[in-house]
Write a protein that holds these residues in place. Structure first.
Motif, PDB file in Angstrom:
ATOM      1  N   ALA A  28       0.844  -1.206   0.000  1.00  0.00           N
ATOM      2  CA  ALA A  28       0.000   0.000   0.000  1.00  0.00           C
ATOM      3  C   ALA A  28       0.877   1.253   0.000  1.00  0.00           C
ATOM      4  N   ILE A  29       1.958   1.220   0.782  1.00  0.00           N
ATOM      5  CA  ILE A  29       2.887   2.359   0.799  1.00  0.00           C
ATOM      6  C   ILE A  29       3.544   2.519  -0.581  1.00  0.00           C
ATOM      7  N   ALA A  30       3.967   1.391  -1.159  1.00  0.00           N
ATOM      8  CA  ALA A  30       4.607   1.447  -2.483  1.00  0.00           C
ATOM      9  C   ALA A  30       3.636   2.021  -3.522  1.00  0.00           C
ATOM     10  N   TRP A  31       2.376   1.607  -3.441  1.00  0.00           N
ATOM     11  CA  TRP A  31       1.361   2.098  -4.386  1.00  0.00           C
ATOM     12  C   TRP A  31       1.217   3.619  -4.261  1.00  0.00           C
ATOM     13  N   ALA A  52      15.473   6.903   7.440  1.00  0.00           N
ATOM     14  CA  ALA A  52      15.235   5.583   6.844  1.00  0.00           C
ATOM     15  C   ALA A  52      13.911   5.049   7.387  1.00  0.00           C
ATOM     16  N   GLU A  53      13.314   4.113   6.645  1.00  0.00           N
ATOM     17  CA  GLU A  53      12.031   3.600   7.161  1.00  0.00           C
ATOM     18  C   GLU A  53      12.235   2.259   7.858  1.00  0.00           C
ATOM     19  N   TYR A  54      11.474   2.065   8.908  1.00  0.00           N
ATOM     20  CA  TYR A  54      11.563   0.849   9.708  1.00  0.00           C
ATOM     21  C   TYR A  54      10.165   0.283   9.890  1.00  0.00           C
ATOM     22  N   GLU A  55      10.100  -1.020   9.856  1.00  0.00           N
ATOM     23  CA  GLU A  55       8.808  -1.665  10.068  1.00  0.00           C
ATOM     24  C   GLU A  55       8.406  -1.540  11.533  1.00  0.00           C
ATOM     25  N   ARG A  56       7.139  -1.255  11.752  1.00  0.00           N
ATOM     26  CA  ARG A  56       6.609  -1.129  13.105  1.00  0.00           C
ATOM     27  C   ARG A  56       5.251  -1.823  13.152  1.00  0.00           C
ATOM     28  N   SER A  57       4.857  -2.231  14.332  1.00  0.00           N
ATOM     29  CA  SER A  57       3.536  -2.883  14.433  1.00  0.00           C
ATOM     30  C   SER A  57       2.448  -1.830  14.635  1.00  0.00           C
ATOM     31  N   THR A  58       2.397  -0.882  13.676  1.00  0.00           N
ATOM     32  CA  THR A  58       1.399   0.181  13.770  1.00  0.00           C
ATOM     33  C   THR A  58       0.383   0.000  12.653  1.00  0.00           C
ATOM     34  N   GLY A  61       2.200   0.552   9.555  1.00  0.00           N
ATOM     35  CA  GLY A  61       3.183  -0.525   9.422  1.00  0.00           C
ATOM     36  C   GLY A  61       4.633  -0.103   9.345  1.00  0.00           C
ATOM     37  N   PHE A  62       4.888   1.179   9.093  1.00  0.00           N
ATOM     38  CA  PHE A  62       6.272   1.658   8.970  1.00  0.00           C
ATOM     39  C   PHE A  62       6.371   3.059   9.575  1.00  0.00           C
ATOM     40  N   ARG A  63       7.570   3.428  10.001  1.00  0.00           N
ATOM     41  CA  ARG A  63       7.845   4.796  10.452  1.00  0.00           C
ATOM     42  C   ARG A  63       9.188   5.249   9.887  1.00  0.00           C
ATOM     43  N   TRP A  64       9.340   6.558   9.714  1.00  0.00           N
ATOM     44  CA  TRP A  64      10.645   7.128   9.394  1.00  0.00           C
ATOM     45  C   TRP A  64      11.455   7.244  10.671  1.00  0.00           C
ATOM     46  N   CYS A  66      15.442   8.847  11.893  1.00  0.00           N
ATOM     47  CA  CYS A  66      16.707   9.490  11.517  1.00  0.00           C
ATOM     48  C   CYS A  66      17.848   8.476  11.614  1.00  0.00           C
ATOM     49  N   ARG A  67      18.712   8.522  10.590  1.00  0.00           N
ATOM     50  CA  ARG A  67      19.835   7.575  10.564  1.00  0.00           C
ATOM     51  C   ARG A  67      20.923   7.941  11.584  1.00  0.00           C
ATOM     52  N   ASP A  68      20.926   9.185  12.006  1.00  0.00           N
ATOM     53  CA  ASP A  68      21.940   9.638  12.970  1.00  0.00           C
ATOM     54  C   ASP A  68      21.694   8.981  14.327  1.00  0.00           C
ATOM     55  N   ARG A  69      22.693   8.235  14.816  1.00  0.00           N
ATOM     56  CA  ARG A  69      22.513   7.469  16.054  1.00  0.00           C
ATOM     57  C   ARG A  69      22.257   8.340  17.272  1.00  0.00           C
ATOM     58  N   ASP A  70      22.749   9.584  17.216  1.00  0.00           N
ATOM     59  CA  ASP A  70      22.525  10.475  18.352  1.00  0.00           C
ATOM     60  C   ASP A  70      21.169  11.171  18.280  1.00  0.00           C
ATOM     61  N   CYS A  71      20.559  11.117  17.103  1.00  0.00           N
ATOM     62  CA  CYS A  71      19.271  11.831  16.910  1.00  0.00           C
ATOM     63  C   CYS A  71      18.097  10.855  16.998  1.00  0.00           C
ATOM     64  N   LYS A  72      18.042   9.959  16.053  1.00  0.00           N
ATOM     65  CA  LYS A  72      17.024   8.896  16.041  1.00  0.00           C
ATOM     66  C   LYS A  72      15.574   9.409  16.102  1.00  0.00           C
ATOM     67  N   THR A  73      15.387  10.645  15.657  1.00  0.00           N
ATOM     68  CA  THR A  73      14.021  11.197  15.605  1.00  0.00           C
ATOM     69  C   THR A  73      13.148  10.323  14.708  1.00  0.00           C
ATOM     70  N   THR A  74      11.900  10.105  15.121  1.00  0.00           N
ATOM     71  CA  THR A  74      11.004   9.321  14.268  1.00  0.00           C
ATOM     72  C   THR A  74       9.819  10.175  13.813  1.00  0.00           C
ATOM     73  N   LEU A  75       9.254   9.784  12.689  1.00  0.00           N
ATOM     74  CA  LEU A  75       8.095  10.478  12.099  1.00  0.00           C
ATOM     75  C   LEU A  75       7.151   9.433  11.512  1.00  0.00           C
ATOM     76  N   GLN A  76       5.865   9.793  11.457  1.00  0.00           N
ATOM     77  CA  GLN A  76       4.917   8.933  10.728  1.00  0.00           C
ATOM     78  C   GLN A  76       5.357   8.821   9.272  1.00  0.00           C
ATOM     79  N   ILE A  77       5.156   7.659   8.675  1.00  0.00           N
ATOM     80  CA  ILE A  77       5.518   7.485   7.269  1.00  0.00           C
ATOM     81  C   ILE A  77       4.593   8.332   6.378  1.00  0.00           C
ATOM     82  N   VAL A  78       3.424   8.676   6.913  1.00  0.00           N
ATOM     83  CA  VAL A  78       2.449   9.472   6.142  1.00  0.00           C
ATOM     84  C   VAL A  78       2.538  10.961   6.488  1.00  0.00           C
ATOM     85  N   LYS A  79       3.627  11.351   7.165  1.00  0.00           N
ATOM     86  CA  LYS A  79       3.800  12.758   7.548  1.00  0.00           C
ATOM     87  C   LYS A  79       3.689  13.676   6.326  1.00  0.00           C
ATOM     88  N   ASN A  80       2.982  14.796   6.501  1.00  0.00           N
ATOM     89  CA  ASN A  80       2.818  15.793   5.427  1.00  0.00           C
ATOM     90  C   ASN A  80       2.160  15.248   4.160  1.00  0.00           C
TER      91      ASN A  80
END
Ligand SMILES: [Zn+2]
Length: 304
Positions: A28-31, A52-58, A61-64, A66-80
């Motif tokens: 569905a995300i790919a579509w 980067a996107e990671y699978e989540r049990s939401t 199904g996925f969230r963004w 941040c690749r930076d290990r000190d940041c690791k901020t996450t966002l909804q994959i459907v953000k904006n």
């Protein structure tokens, strides 16, 4: 991104193809990405780094993240995106858009095909989709006619059920017009049927030089002073003017269709007449290819 994006056509996609293409959360995300409805990349709002996107049990199904290990901020994959804040799984929302666009979204169908039990939720989502139709005309004002073209105009009384007031009905006048050639039309709720109300609406929707055909209602007396050719039909005597051959058959037929549909949809559940009228206008313009046009308009309105 430079260059024009080309999106796959949706004009001939049917229910089976659509549900297969969006069979699980990842597809569905790919579509959505394929059709320009979801971002393919995301910058971190905190450090502007790559996410980067990671699978989540939401639900999605996925969230963004941040690749930076000190940041690791996450966002909804459907953000904006159009889907931000949606109550459903992505594939359910896509199915709903399909069903609404093709007028297959009866309560019964939506309950069975999409597994949504609440009529309230179904009705709210319908109104949400209707807002897209209305917003289209705000962004792209409809202009009918032009030199050599014919637009028929008329007013008609609609029945309007009052929300929460049992069987009380109110008469609501609607003013409308239809371009005889393109079959596009406008329908506008009006409180009064006087010249002061109707003439500005004519000027808003109908281009100068158009041949405007109406009945003999006095409010139209000065239409020919506004840059239009004005022909009239005397409905008391005939439906085709014997001299000019003018008729208002197209607009009469438009009222019949608009009322038939209004009666079907406003019976038990609340529907606002004005958003209903925008949907009707939208269908006159886009009814031949509704899913493709709905998705195009969502993409334009919610750029990713
Ligand atoms: Zn970051």
């Amino acid at each position: 991104m430079a260059g024009a994006n080309v999106y796959p056509s949706l004009s001939k996609v049917n229910w089976r193809e659509l549900t297969l293409a969006t069979i699980d959360k990842a597809s569905a995300i790919a579509w959505c990405r394929q059709h320009g409805l979801l971002a393919k990349q995301m910058r971190c709002p905190e450090c502007n780094g790559d996410m980067a996107e990671y699978e989540r049990s939401t639900k999605i199904g996925f969230r963004w993240q941040c690749r930076d290990r000190d940041c690791k901020t996450t966002l909804q994959i459907v953000k904006n995106s159009f889907f931000e804040g949606t109550r459903f799984q992505l594939q359910t929302t896509i199915e709903l858009l399909y069903l609404y666009s093709y007028e297959m979204a009866s309560y019964k169908n939506v309950r069975r095909e999409c597994g949504i039990a609440s009529d309230e939720t179904i009705c709210n989502y319908r109104n949400y989709v209707r807002d897209i139709y209305a917003e289209y005309f705000v962004d792209n004002p409809l202009q009918l006619g032009g030199p050599g073209r014919v637009v028929e105009i008329d007013e008609s009384a609609f029945v309007r059920r009052k929300h929460n007031v049992g069987r009380t009905v109110k008469t609501q006048w609607v003013f409308g017009g239809i371009d005889v050639e393109s079959k596009e039309g406008f329908l506008v709720e009006v409180e009064r049927r006087d010249a002061g109300t109707l003439l500005p609406i004519i000027q808003h929707y109908i281009l100068p030089g158009t041949t405007v055909i109406s009945d003999l209602w006095a409010a139209y007396n000065t239409v020919s002073n506004l840059g239009y050719q004005h022909l009239t039909v005397n409905h008391r005597l005939n439906f085709v003017d014997p001299i000019s051959h003018a008729t208002t058959n197209h607009v009469e037929s438009m009222w019949a269709r608009a009322k038939q549909r209004n009666k079907r949809e406003c019976g038990t559940h609340r529907t606002l007449l004005d958003t209903y009228l925008f949907e009707f206008m939208w269908r006159l313009k886009f009814g031949d290819d509704p899913f493709q046009n709905l998705i195009n308009q969502i993409r334009t309105r919610y750029p990713v």
